[in-house]
Design an enzyme around this catalytic site. Structure first.
Site, short mmCIF file in Angstrom:
data_model
loop_
_atom_site.label_atom_id
_atom_site.label_comp_id
_atom_site.label_asym_id
_atom_site.label_seq_id
_atom_site.Cartn_x
_atom_site.Cartn_y
_atom_site.Cartn_z
N SER A 1 -0.02 3.77 -104.33
CA SER A 1 0.26 4.19 -102.96
C SER A 1 -0.97 3.85 -102.12
O SER A 1 -2.06 3.66 -102.67
CB SER A 1 0.49 5.71 -102.93
OG SER A 1 0.47 6.21 -101.61
N TYR B 1 -1.43 14.56 -105.36
CA TYR B 1 -0.87 13.20 -105.24
C TYR B 1 -1.98 12.17 -105.11
O TYR B 1 -1.99 11.15 -105.81
CB TYR B 1 0.05 13.17 -104.02
CG TYR B 1 0.87 11.90 -103.87
CD1 TYR B 1 2.02 11.69 -104.63
CD2 TYR B 1 0.51 10.92 -102.95
CE1 TYR B 1 2.78 10.53 -104.49
CE2 TYR B 1 1.26 9.76 -102.80
CZ TYR B 1 2.39 9.57 -103.56
OH TYR B 1 3.14 8.42 -103.41
#
Ligand code: NAD
Length: 271
Positions: A147, A160
């Site tokens: 990401s 995350y």
């Protein structure tokens, strides 16, 4: 991808989390190039069936179901045993992931453990098993879907961001350990991350809903507000665009592209 042909005929690709979203788009791209697909994810039988139909339509010569819960290392091991029985994994796409938007102080140990288990430990457990056989065959591709949050941070994403930074690091170590495997002719063994920014899938739905609520329930305004904050192109990505990049990384021409983390983020990480 246009012009590349069915260069993955005879290859097997295990794509985690491929029953929907980015994973399904990657699996469709690989299927279009002739790869046999290991379909995986947490879904009802109808979800698997719908993904199978999509993959058959995309040109997959075979689709094999895998259903390991990536929070369970023993289940991952059993999946990798089954994948070996299938003929082995030439292409491993660690795509499955979960997101919890919560402040550091409010993030519970359970949230931390779940996010780290799926997003980081899962890829460790699959790569550990898949890479030695790739090296023995002289061709292998690991594509990890990290990401932008593997490269930069945002508030309320401690688990995350930690998992995705970890995945970028894990991928670099693996790239180094396998850089010498195979040859230009055989295709070599490469390990790379793709680092998407905002991409239209289910995982971002809660964040869109929260932002839409702040704009009187206007979904489009919510998306525009999220993009304006971080993604200079002000455009979301389509999952198929991530699929096309993953496919390119699997091509022989990409034999020397390893250890990279490629943003698809409209300029987010250029700032
Ligand atoms: P998604 O929610 O549609 O897909 C997630 C997939 O992971 C699903 O197929 C699900 O079955 C699987 N999964 C989740 N928990 C699992 C578990 N415990 N065991 C097995 N499978 C599990 O979301 P997506 O956007 O397609 O996400 C794919 C990847 O892309 C994720 O790693 C995500 O972090 C990453 N990503 C997405 C975006 C975005 O904007 N959509 C941006 C950057 C990175």
């Amino acid at each position: 991808m246009q012009g590349m042909g069915r260069f993955l005929e005879g290859r097997r690709a295990l794509v985690t989390g491929s029953v929907q979203g980015i994973g399904l788009a990657i699996a469709e791209a690989l299927a279009g190039a002739g790869a046999r697909i290991g379909l995986h994810g947490l879904a009802e039988p109808e979800g698997f069936a719908a993904a199978e139909a999509a993959l058959a339509g995309a040109g997959a010569p075979e689709v094999r179901r895998f259903a390991a819960d990536l929070r369970d290392p023993a289940a991952i091991d059993a999946m990798m045993d089954a994948a070996e029985g299938w003929g082995g994994v030439d292409i491993l796409v660690n795509n499955a992931g979960i997101q919890r938007t919560v402040s550091l102080a409010e993030a519970t140990p359970e949230i931390w453990d779940a996010v780290l288990a799926v997003n980081l430990s899962g890829p460790f457990h699959t790569m550990r098993r898949a890479l030695p056989a790739m090296a023995a065959r002289g061709y292998g591709r690991v594509v990890n879907i990290a990401s932008v949050h593997g490269l930069v941070a945002s508030v309320e994403k401690a688990p995350y961001v930690s998992s995705k930074f970890g995945l970028v690091g894990l991928s670099r170590v693996a790239a180094l350990e396998y850089a010498g495997a195979g040859s230009r002719e055989s295709g070599g063994v490469t390990v790379n991350c793709i680092c998407p920014g905002w991409t239209e899938t289910a995982i971002i739905a809660p964040q869109i809903e929260a932002r839409a609520a702040a704009h009187g329930g206007d979904r489009a305004a919510g998306i525009a507000s999220l993009l304006a904050e971080k993604q200079p192109s002000r455009r979301t990505s389509d999952p198929a665009e991530i699929g096309a990049l993953a496919l390119w990384l699997c091509a022989p021409i990409a034999h020397n592209v390893t250890g990279t983390s490629i943003p698809v983020d409209g300029g987010w990480t250029a700032q």
